[in-house]
Design a protein around this motif. Structure first.
Motif, short mmCIF file in Angstrom:
data_model
loop_
_atom_site.label_atom_id
_atom_site.label_comp_id
_atom_site.label_asym_id
_atom_site.label_seq_id
_atom_site.Cartn_x
_atom_site.Cartn_y
_atom_site.Cartn_z
N PRO A 26 0.83 -1.20 0.00
CA PRO A 26 0.00 0.00 0.00
C PRO A 26 0.87 1.25 0.00
O PRO A 26 1.97 1.24 0.51
N MET A 27 0.35 2.30 -0.60
CA MET A 27 1.03 3.59 -0.61
C MET A 27 -0.01 4.65 -0.27
O MET A 27 -1.18 4.51 -0.62
N TYR A 28 0.42 5.68 0.40
CA TYR A 28 -0.45 6.76 0.79
C TYR A 28 0.04 8.02 0.08
O TYR A 28 1.05 8.60 0.47
N PRO A 29 -0.64 8.45 -0.99
CA PRO A 29 -0.15 9.58 -1.77
C PRO A 29 -0.32 10.92 -1.06
O PRO A 29 -1.37 11.19 -0.48
N ALA A 30 0.72 11.71 -1.07
CA ALA A 30 0.61 13.08 -0.56
C ALA A 30 -0.24 13.86 -1.56
O ALA A 30 -0.07 13.72 -2.77
N PRO A 31 -1.18 14.66 -1.09
CA PRO A 31 -2.00 15.44 -2.02
C PRO A 31 -1.16 16.49 -2.73
O PRO A 31 -0.12 16.90 -2.23
N MET A 36 -3.50 22.00 -1.10
CA MET A 36 -3.46 22.00 0.36
C MET A 36 -3.14 23.35 0.98
O MET A 36 -3.40 23.56 2.16
N VAL A 37 -2.56 24.26 0.24
CA VAL A 37 -2.14 25.52 0.85
C VAL A 37 -3.24 26.57 0.68
O VAL A 37 -3.91 26.63 -0.33
N ILE A 74 4.60 6.96 2.46
CA ILE A 74 3.90 8.09 1.87
C ILE A 74 4.53 8.27 0.48
O ILE A 74 5.75 8.28 0.35
N ALA A 75 3.70 8.38 -0.53
CA ALA A 75 4.18 8.47 -1.92
C ALA A 75 4.08 9.90 -2.43
O ALA A 75 3.14 10.63 -2.08
N PHE A 76 5.04 10.29 -3.25
CA PHE A 76 5.08 11.63 -3.82
C PHE A 76 5.09 11.52 -5.34
O PHE A 76 5.85 10.73 -5.91
N ALA A 159 -0.93 11.68 7.83
CA ALA A 159 0.48 12.01 7.57
C ALA A 159 0.65 12.53 6.16
O ALA A 159 1.36 13.52 5.92
N ALA A 160 0.00 11.88 5.20
CA ALA A 160 0.10 12.33 3.80
C ALA A 160 -0.45 13.74 3.65
O ALA A 160 0.13 14.59 2.96
N ARG A 161 -1.56 14.03 4.31
CA ARG A 161 -2.18 15.36 4.23
C ARG A 161 -1.35 16.43 4.94
O ARG A 161 -1.43 17.60 4.60
N ALA A 162 -0.58 16.03 5.93
CA ALA A 162 0.21 17.01 6.69
C ALA A 162 1.51 17.39 5.99
O ALA A 162 2.08 18.44 6.29
N PHE A 163 1.99 16.57 5.06
CA PHE A 163 3.28 16.86 4.43
C PHE A 163 3.30 18.22 3.72
O PHE A 163 4.25 18.99 3.91
#
Length: 183
Positions: A26-31, A36-37, A74-76, A159-163
């Motif tokens: 599994p990977m959790y993509p950063a938005p 996000m800003v 976390i994936a970028f 965590a992904a959303r906080a990056f």
């Protein structure tokens, strides 16, 4: 294509079992950073030259830890370096400092990225150096905490959303340094 666990997965163990059964991790993509800003676009301050965005590199891949518990990294998109480069471009555009044709480029080096998803609060620790042609290198490190969840899947989504917000804080600090000529 990365495998992303179903949102109804209850535990990190459930996610791991599902991933093993499907043959992928599994990977959790950063938005995307710009999603996000919350920052209104601004005109460049008087007397500040615009820049384009140069390359961003990793100092040492071993200093990058984006593993979220036992659930996966976390994936970028397209990569950590590409994500940072795109975020810097977005931030410069919002500040009125970006010009694709500018002779000076702002680039940098990613020195460290560390994720901790412990309870009760998780954190991102980021360390980067920014360089602008003709200017001194400006290095900054930040530690940004955010609420964590007991549920492994939710903790990784958080965590992904906080990056992006941690990266924004790091850029705010670095861009305010007179050594980069952006403030």
């Amino acid at each position: 294509m990365p495998c992303i666990p179903h949102p109804r997965a209850i535990t990190a163990a459930g996610v791991a079992i599902a991933a093993l059964a499907s043959g992928c991790a599994p990977m959790y993509p950063a938005p995307p950073y710009d999603a996000m800003v919350a920052r209104p676009a601004a005109a460049a301050p008087a007397g500040i030259g615009r820049v384009t965005v140069g390359a961003f590199t990793l100092r040492d891949a071993r200093a990058i830890d984006t593993q979220c518990r036992a659930a996966g990294p976390i994936a970028f998109d397209p990569s950590l370096e590409g994500y940072v480069r795109d975020a810097v471009r977005t931030e410069l555009q919002l500040r009125g400092l970006f010009d694709a044709a500018a002779p000076a480029a702002l680039g940098g080096r990613i020195d460290a990225v560390a994720l901790s998803t412990t309870l009760p609060a998780s954190s991102w620790k980021l360390s980067m150096a920014f360089t602008r042609a003709g200017q001194a290198e400006v290095s900054r490190s930040v530690a940004v905490t955010f609420a964590s969840s007991l549920n492994g899947y939710q903790a990784c989504v958080d965590a992904a959303r906080a990056f992006p917000l941690a990266l924004q804080r790091l850029m705010d600090e670095a861009f305010a340094d007179p050594g980069l000529g952006l403030a």
